[in-house]
Write a protein that holds these residues in place. Structure first.
Motif, PDB file in Angstrom:
ATOM      1  N   THR A  77       0.748  -1.221   0.049  1.00 56.61           N
ATOM      2  CA  THR A  77       0.026  -0.058  -0.059  1.00 56.61           C
ATOM      3  C   THR A  77       0.797   1.179   0.097  1.00 56.61           C
ATOM      4  O   THR A  77       0.634   2.252  -0.548  1.00 56.61           O
ATOM      5  CB  THR A  77      -0.868   0.068   1.245  1.00 56.61           C
ATOM      6  N   ARG A  78       2.228   1.096   0.404  1.00 55.51           N
ATOM      7  CA  ARG A  78       2.954   2.272   0.447  1.00 55.51           C
ATOM      8  C   ARG A  78       3.582   2.495  -0.931  1.00 55.51           C
ATOM      9  O   ARG A  78       3.735   3.534  -1.480  1.00 55.51           O
ATOM     10  CB  ARG A  78       4.155   2.187   1.524  1.00 55.51           C
ATOM     11  N   ILE A  79       3.913   1.475  -1.712  1.00 59.93           N
ATOM     12  CA  ILE A  79       4.756   1.605  -2.926  1.00 59.93           C
ATOM     13  C   ILE A  79       4.025   1.749  -3.868  1.00 59.93           C
ATOM     14  O   ILE A  79       4.294   2.666  -4.779  1.00 59.93           O
ATOM     15  CB  ILE A  79       5.597   0.437  -3.033  1.00 59.93           C
ATOM     16  N   GLU A  80       2.868   1.379  -4.077  1.00 66.07           N
ATOM     17  CA  GLU A  80       1.680   1.782  -5.094  1.00 66.07           C
ATOM     18  C   GLU A  80       1.470   3.500  -5.350  1.00 66.07           C
ATOM     19  O   GLU A  80       2.146   3.713  -6.538  1.00 66.07           O
ATOM     20  CB  GLU A  80       0.689   0.881  -4.988  1.00 66.07           C
ATOM     21  N   PHE A 138       5.020  -5.089 -10.797  1.00 63.28           N
ATOM     22  CA  PHE A 138       4.705  -4.610  -9.219  1.00 63.28           C
ATOM     23  C   PHE A 138       3.467  -5.101  -8.834  1.00 63.28           C
ATOM     24  O   PHE A 138       3.199  -5.618  -7.943  1.00 63.28           O
ATOM     25  CB  PHE A 138       5.368  -3.494  -8.734  1.00 63.28           C
ATOM     26  N   ARG A 139       2.402  -4.670  -9.577  1.00 59.75           N
ATOM     27  CA  ARG A 139       1.031  -4.783  -9.448  1.00 59.75           C
ATOM     28  C   ARG A 139       0.721  -6.282  -9.471  1.00 59.75           C
ATOM     29  O   ARG A 139      -0.077  -6.732  -8.371  1.00 59.75           O
ATOM     30  CB  ARG A 139      -0.001  -3.847 -10.482  1.00 59.75           C
ATOM     31  N   GLU A 188      -0.634 -11.311  -6.702  1.00 59.30           N
ATOM     32  CA  GLU A 188      -0.237 -12.834  -6.629  1.00 59.30           C
ATOM     33  C   GLU A 188      -0.001 -13.021  -5.047  1.00 59.30           C
ATOM     34  O   GLU A 188      -0.351 -13.992  -4.498  1.00 59.30           O
ATOM     35  CB  GLU A 188       0.772 -12.912  -7.336  1.00 59.30           C
ATOM     36  N   LEU A 189       0.866 -11.962  -4.533  1.00 58.79           N
ATOM     37  CA  LEU A 189       1.368 -12.339  -3.184  1.00 58.79           C
ATOM     38  C   LEU A 189       0.095 -12.294  -2.133  1.00 58.79           C
ATOM     39  O   LEU A 189       0.046 -12.905  -1.273  1.00 58.79           O
ATOM     40  CB  LEU A 189       2.297 -11.282  -2.839  1.00 58.79           C
ATOM     41  N   ALA A 248       9.219 -11.944 -11.244  1.00 59.27           N
ATOM     42  CA  ALA A 248       8.939 -10.691 -11.132  1.00 59.27           C
ATOM     43  C   ALA A 248       9.923  -9.727 -10.467  1.00 59.27           C
ATOM     44  O   ALA A 248      10.277  -8.648 -11.071  1.00 59.27           O
ATOM     45  CB  ALA A 248       7.696 -10.606 -10.542  1.00 59.27           C
ATOM     46  N   LEU A 249      10.450 -10.104  -9.412  1.00 59.04           N
ATOM     47  CA  LEU A 249      11.586  -9.282  -8.756  1.00 59.04           C
ATOM     48  C   LEU A 249      12.868  -9.011  -9.635  1.00 59.04           C
ATOM     49  O   LEU A 249      13.411  -8.055  -9.493  1.00 59.04           O
ATOM     50  CB  LEU A 249      11.960  -9.825  -7.479  1.00 59.04           C
ATOM     51  N   ARG A 250      13.235 -10.137 -10.289  1.00 54.91           N
ATOM     52  CA  ARG A 250      14.300 -10.221 -11.166  1.00 54.91           C
ATOM     53  C   ARG A 250      13.960  -9.385 -12.179  1.00 54.91           C
ATOM     54  O   ARG A 250      15.003  -8.541 -12.789  1.00 54.91           O
ATOM     55  CB  ARG A 250      14.883 -11.437 -11.662  1.00 54.91           C
TER      56      ARG A 250
END
Ligand SMILES: [Fe+2]
Ligand SMILES: [Fe+2]
Length: 251
Positions: free
Chosen positions: A97-100, A124-125, A130-131, A184-186
């Motif tokens: 909720t902070r990064i979005e 990221f979305r 997914e997470l 996704a992170l990579r």
């Protein structure tokens, strides 16, 4: 230190502070824990000597709170599960909720000059959605079963076999989802050129990259605790329950 022939996972569990070294050198210790150190070094483009030296130095340092893998291998599983939920699941939900909004703000100012940020936002979305579902499945299905299994085992009571057959089934699914999060992170890391700030980046840009890197680091530690410690211990526990004939009537 004898590292030859050992897997990344073995070293992560045996050498104090090893995961901090792996994180710094870009060695995948969560989803890629099954690789030998030699193989992992080749993937991360670091030399075996560098890793050995860093591990030997790190071993002498005090162990950071929450990173004590030796004790996570001994504590009851309900304690490890509580730690994962309170520290890591909480962190993921809070940071999503902070990064979005941070992403939205940085894209509004820098999107035209840096279109790669739109791909970062898309990734990221997707990762966030997914997470959230992934953690829900862990908290509602897998973790309660493991806690029940441990409780029954300590009381020598029969365990009701779960609807999903064996704990290995949801674990396999969770590990596949971890792979997808790692990928996704990579992609985000590659799109941002390893989080290299462009010239003229504002403070918001910097906070965004800092937040994304912290998110990545926390997720690596989170997946490491699940893939390398919790899941193997849960499989072992279920095996013990079956072996002592403590497999009761179906749910
Ligand atoms: Fe989790
Ligand atoms: Fe997970």
């Amino acid at each position: 230190m004898l590292v030859a022939g050992k897997t990344v996972r073995e070293l992560a569990l045996e050498v104090p502070n090893a995961t901090r070294v792996f994180e710094r050198l870009g060695i995948d210790y969560c989803c890629g824990g099954g690789r030998s150190l030699e193989e992992a070094c080749a993937v991360a483009h670091v030399t075996l000597e560098d890793v050995e030296r860093s591990l030997a130095e790190a071993e002498k340092q005090p162990v950071e709170a929450g990173h004590d893998d030796a004790s996570w291998q001994r504590v009851p599983l309900f304690g490890l599960i509580a730690h994962i939920i309170q520290k890591h699941h909480y962190f993921v939900r809070r940071e999503l909720t902070r990064i979005e909004p941070l992403l939205v703000r940085v894209i509004a100012s820098h999107g035209p000059a840096h279109p790669e940020l739109l791909e970062v936002q898309r990734q990221f979305r997707g990762l966030g959605e997914e997470l959230l579902q992934h953690m829900e499945k862990e908290e509602q299905i897998l973790f309660p079963y493991v806690t029940r299994l441990e409780e029954c085992e300590s009381r020598r009571q029969p365990v009701a076999p779960p609807r999903f057959g064996t704990v290995e089934n949801p674990i396999r699914m969770m590990m596949q989802e971890h792979e997808s999060a790692g990928s996704a992170l990579r992609t985000i890391r590659a799109k941002t050129d390893n989080y290299r700030l462009p010239a003229g980046a504002c403070a918001g840009y910097e906070s965004l990259f800092r937040a994304l890197q912290d998110f990545e680091q926390d997720l690596h530690q989170h997946i490491h605790l699940e893939n390398n410690i919790l899941f193997p211990r849960a499989v072992e526990l279920e095996g013990k329950a079956r072996a002592r004939g403590g497999w009761g009537e179906a749910d």
